[in-house]
Design a protein around this motif. Structure first.
Motif, PDB file in Angstrom:
ATOM      1  N   ARG A  48       0.831  -1.216   0.000  1.00 56.85           N
ATOM      2  CA  ARG A  48       0.000   0.000   0.000  1.00 56.85           C
ATOM      3  C   ARG A  48       0.859   1.256   0.000  1.00 56.85           C
ATOM      4  NH1 ARG A  48      -2.893  -2.306   4.154  1.00 56.85           N
ATOM      5  NH2 ARG A  48      -2.114  -0.721   5.572  1.00 56.85           N
ATOM      6  N   HIS A  49       1.908   1.264   0.817  1.00 52.10           N
ATOM      7  CA  HIS A  49       2.788   2.434   0.876  1.00 52.10           C
ATOM      8  C   HIS A  49       3.525   2.639  -0.439  1.00 52.10           C
ATOM      9  CE1 HIS A  49       2.045   3.542   4.983  1.00 52.10           C
ATOM     10  NE2 HIS A  49       2.376   2.350   5.438  1.00 52.10           N
ATOM     11  N   ASN A  54       4.193   5.776  -5.359  1.00 50.27           N
ATOM     12  CA  ASN A  54       4.196   5.879  -6.810  1.00 50.27           C
ATOM     13  C   ASN A  54       3.189   6.914  -7.305  1.00 50.27           C
ATOM     14  OD1 ASN A  54       6.211   3.990  -7.151  1.00 50.27           O
ATOM     15  ND2 ASN A  54       4.784   2.270  -7.318  1.00 50.27           N
ATOM     16  N   ARG A  55       2.002   6.926  -6.722  1.00 47.80           N
ATOM     17  CA  ARG A  55       1.003   7.940  -7.109  1.00 47.80           C
ATOM     18  C   ARG A  55       1.500   9.345  -6.796  1.00 47.80           C
ATOM     19  NH1 ARG A  55      -2.545   4.303  -4.573  1.00 47.80           N
ATOM     20  NH2 ARG A  55      -2.776   5.722  -2.819  1.00 47.80           N
ATOM     21  N   ARG A  62       3.877  15.594 -12.653  1.00 47.16           N
ATOM     22  CA  ARG A  62       2.908  16.422 -13.400  1.00 47.16           C
ATOM     23  C   ARG A  62       3.024  17.882 -12.990  1.00 47.16           C
ATOM     24  NH1 ARG A  62      -0.679  12.108 -12.309  1.00 47.16           N
ATOM     25  NH2 ARG A  62      -1.673  13.331 -10.663  1.00 47.16           N
ATOM     26  N   VAL A  63       3.116  18.124 -11.678  1.00 47.10           N
ATOM     27  CA  VAL A  63       3.218  19.510 -11.192  1.00 47.10           C
ATOM     28  C   VAL A  63       4.518  20.139 -11.674  1.00 47.10           C
ATOM     29  CG1 VAL A  63       3.493  20.914  -9.103  1.00 47.10           C
ATOM     30  CG2 VAL A  63       1.739  19.129  -9.193  1.00 47.10           C
ATOM     31  N   GLU A  64       5.608  19.390 -11.623  1.00 45.55           N
ATOM     32  CA  GLU A  64       6.894  19.929 -12.086  1.00 45.55           C
ATOM     33  C   GLU A  64       6.844  20.260 -13.573  1.00 45.55           C
ATOM     34  OE1 GLU A  64       9.581  16.840 -10.836  1.00 45.55           O
ATOM     35  OE2 GLU A  64      10.150  17.957  -9.030  1.00 45.55           O
ATOM     36  N   ARG A  65       6.195  19.411 -14.361  1.00 46.39           N
ATOM     37  CA  ARG A  65       6.084  19.709 -15.801  1.00 46.39           C
ATOM     38  C   ARG A  65       5.287  20.984 -16.030  1.00 46.39           C
ATOM     39  NH1 ARG A  65       5.479  14.043 -16.330  1.00 46.39           N
ATOM     40  NH2 ARG A  65       3.207  14.275 -16.378  1.00 46.39           N
ATOM     41  N   ARG A  66       4.209  21.154 -15.263  1.00 42.97           N
ATOM     42  CA  ARG A  66       3.393  22.376 -15.408  1.00 42.97           C
ATOM     43  C   ARG A  66       4.186  23.622 -15.038  1.00 42.97           C
ATOM     44  NH1 ARG A  66      -2.218  20.456 -12.571  1.00 42.97           N
ATOM     45  NH2 ARG A  66      -2.844  18.986 -14.193  1.00 42.97           N
TER      46      ARG A  66
END
Length: 75
Positions: A48-49, A54-55, A62-66
Motif C-alpha cells: 500500500r505504501h 508511486n502515485r 505532473r506539477v513539475e512539468r506544469r
C-alpha cells in the motif's frame, strides 16, 4: 479530620507487560502462525505504501512539468 487517600489503581495495570509471551522473544517456540500473519500484514502495508508513493511521484512529476521544472526521475 481529613485523611489523604491515594487514588485506587488496579495492580495489574501497573505491571510491565510482555507482548510476546514470558521468556521467549517473538512468542513460544513453534508458534509460527502468528509470525506468518504478521509478515503478511507487513507485506500488505508495504505494498500500500509503495502504491501511494508511486502515485505521489507521478503527481509531483505532473506539477513539475506544469511549472517548467526538470523532472525528478533521477531519484
Amino acid at each position: 479530620m481529613n485523611y489523604y487517600y491515594p487514588p485506587i489503581t488496579d495492580d495489574y495495570r501497573q505491571q510491565p507487560t510482555q507482548p510476546f509471551g514470558p521468556g521467549f522473544p517473538g512468542g513460544f517456540p513453534g508458534g509460527f502462525g502468528n509470525i506468518q500473519q504478521r509478515l503478511e500484514q507487513i507485506e500488505r502495508t508495504l505494498e500500500r505504501h509503495n502504491d501511494r508513493l508511486n502515485r505521489l511521484n507521478r503527481r509531483l512529476q505532473r506539477v513539475e512539468r506544469r511549472l517548467g521544472f526538470q523532472t525528478t526521475e533521477g531519484f
